[in-house]
Design a protein around this motif. Sequence first.
Motif, mmCIF file in Angstrom:
data_model
loop_
_atom_site.group_PDB
_atom_site.id
_atom_site.type_symbol
_atom_site.label_atom_id
_atom_site.label_comp_id
_atom_site.label_asym_id
_atom_site.label_seq_id
_atom_site.Cartn_x
_atom_site.Cartn_y
_atom_site.Cartn_z
ATOM 1 N N MET A 1 17.034 32.653 21.561
ATOM 2 C CA MET A 1 16.201 31.636 21.757
ATOM 3 C C MET A 1 14.844 32.275 21.400
ATOM 4 N N MET A 2 13.784 31.759 20.453
ATOM 5 C CA MET A 2 12.478 32.485 20.681
ATOM 6 C C MET A 2 11.587 31.921 21.850
ATOM 7 N N LEU A 3 11.569 30.762 22.068
ATOM 8 C CA LEU A 3 10.711 30.442 23.161
ATOM 9 C C LEU A 3 11.463 29.411 24.230
ATOM 10 N N ARG A 4 11.467 30.076 25.438
ATOM 11 C CA ARG A 4 11.972 29.174 26.339
ATOM 12 C C ARG A 4 11.269 28.914 27.769
ATOM 13 N N VAL A 5 11.012 27.694 27.912
ATOM 14 C CA VAL A 5 10.119 27.285 29.169
ATOM 15 C C VAL A 5 11.079 26.697 30.351
ATOM 16 N N ARG A 6 11.167 27.247 31.391
ATOM 17 C CA ARG A 6 12.036 26.657 32.383
ATOM 18 C C ARG A 6 11.260 26.503 33.755
ATOM 19 N N ASP A 7 11.530 25.220 34.264
ATOM 20 C CA ASP A 7 11.151 24.838 35.657
ATOM 21 C C ASP A 7 9.530 25.173 35.932
ATOM 22 N N LEU A 8 8.695 24.875 34.916
ATOM 23 C CA LEU A 8 7.431 25.384 34.745
ATOM 24 C C LEU A 8 6.473 24.418 35.505
ATOM 25 N N GLU A 9 5.752 24.835 36.444
ATOM 26 C CA GLU A 9 4.694 24.133 37.355
ATOM 27 C C GLU A 9 3.300 24.771 37.250
ATOM 28 N N ALA A 10 2.409 23.885 37.015
ATOM 29 C CA ALA A 10 0.733 24.292 36.739
ATOM 30 C C ALA A 10 -0.069 23.242 37.369
ATOM 31 N N PHE A 11 -1.349 23.728 37.711
ATOM 32 C CA PHE A 11 -2.181 22.762 38.451
ATOM 33 C C PHE A 11 -3.563 23.109 37.892
ATOM 34 N N TYR A 12 -4.307 21.965 37.916
ATOM 35 C CA TYR A 12 -5.684 21.995 37.708
ATOM 36 C C TYR A 12 -6.476 21.732 39.024
ATOM 37 N N HIS A 46 -1.147 25.035 26.823
ATOM 38 C CA HIS A 46 -2.093 26.223 27.649
ATOM 39 C C HIS A 46 -1.135 26.831 28.423
ATOM 40 N N ALA A 47 -0.214 26.419 29.072
ATOM 41 C CA ALA A 47 0.431 27.395 30.239
ATOM 42 C C ALA A 47 1.467 28.250 29.252
ATOM 43 N N VAL A 48 1.899 27.759 28.301
ATOM 44 C CA VAL A 48 2.687 28.736 27.329
ATOM 45 C C VAL A 48 1.821 29.971 26.688
ATOM 46 N N MET A 49 0.717 29.461 26.598
ATOM 47 C CA MET A 49 -0.180 30.631 25.869
ATOM 48 C C MET A 49 -1.159 31.239 26.768
ATOM 49 N N GLY A 50 -0.776 31.271 28.146
ATOM 50 C CA GLY A 50 -1.628 31.995 29.155
ATOM 51 C C GLY A 50 -3.017 31.432 29.198
ATOM 52 N N LEU A 51 -3.237 30.420 29.024
ATOM 53 C CA LEU A 51 -4.672 29.674 28.955
ATOM 54 C C LEU A 51 -4.838 29.030 30.223
ATOM 55 N N VAL A 59 8.247 31.367 31.476
ATOM 56 C CA VAL A 59 8.057 31.142 29.920
ATOM 57 C C VAL A 59 8.714 32.547 29.432
ATOM 58 N N GLU A 60 9.477 32.529 28.740
ATOM 59 C CA GLU A 60 10.069 33.466 27.716
ATOM 60 C C GLU A 60 9.742 33.771 26.333
ATOM 61 N N PHE A 61 9.507 34.734 25.668
ATOM 62 C CA PHE A 61 9.271 34.621 24.324
ATOM 63 C C PHE A 61 9.991 35.776 23.833
ATOM 64 N N GLU A 62 11.022 35.759 23.096
ATOM 65 C CA GLU A 62 12.210 36.497 22.455
ATOM 66 C C GLU A 62 12.511 37.395 23.474
#
Length: 234
Positions: A1-12, A46-51, A59-62
């Motif tokens: 799996m190249m990119l895996r996003v699990r149970d991600l929470e983000a806020f403004y 934006h969350a995946v890219m760290g923005l 967030v896992e990459f490779e």
Amino acid sequence: MMLRVRDLEAFYGASQALFGMELSVDAGEVVTLMGRNGMGKTTTVHAVMGLLETRRGIVEFEGSRVDQMASFRIARLGLGLVPEGRQIFPNLSVRENLLAAAANRSARANPWTIERAFEFFPRLAERQRNMGNQLSGGEQQMLAVGRALMTNPKLLILDEATEGLAPLVRYEIWSCLGRLKREGQAILVIDKNVGALIGLADRHHIVEKGRVVWSGTSDALARDKELQHRYLGV
């Protein structure tokens, strides 16, 4: 799996935007994030890219966690972003925009070069001495895609790939993405053109209010007209 996003929470600020976001992209796969405006698609990118800072989830990459890394370090791992609104450099020429992003950190055998980018987008070759702010919207989008490809990304992410573009330009962008897929480029794409996405992508994630409410193949999505109407408004 190249990119895996699990149970991600983000806020403004105090407002929560993502509620347990889940998605994945495998090597050589084209995957979409679909949904109406304001449902969390760009926030996820934006969350995946760290923005955008995340408060929970992974967030896992490779195979390595990147959710606490700085955005420039994430990009250097091989994630290339074509942002919503293009965000090209208006006071640099087309050639300078492309060269500013040039890198081959993964030592790809057939890397993206300025010559290859111009072969891929002949219109950019014709306009290579023009400033970014002298280009049409379609040309700016081609430049944004070309700039991301010049980083030689392992995963190309496009946020609103054809938004606001004329039909002929949209067709050209979809044709280019199809060519990238045939070359084995992994792609995560956001767009509202359901028909084009079904024809291009292997799998889809439909986002509603900051969470994935449906995932499946193009065949499954094409057959389920009620699902399209409920979540995509088509």
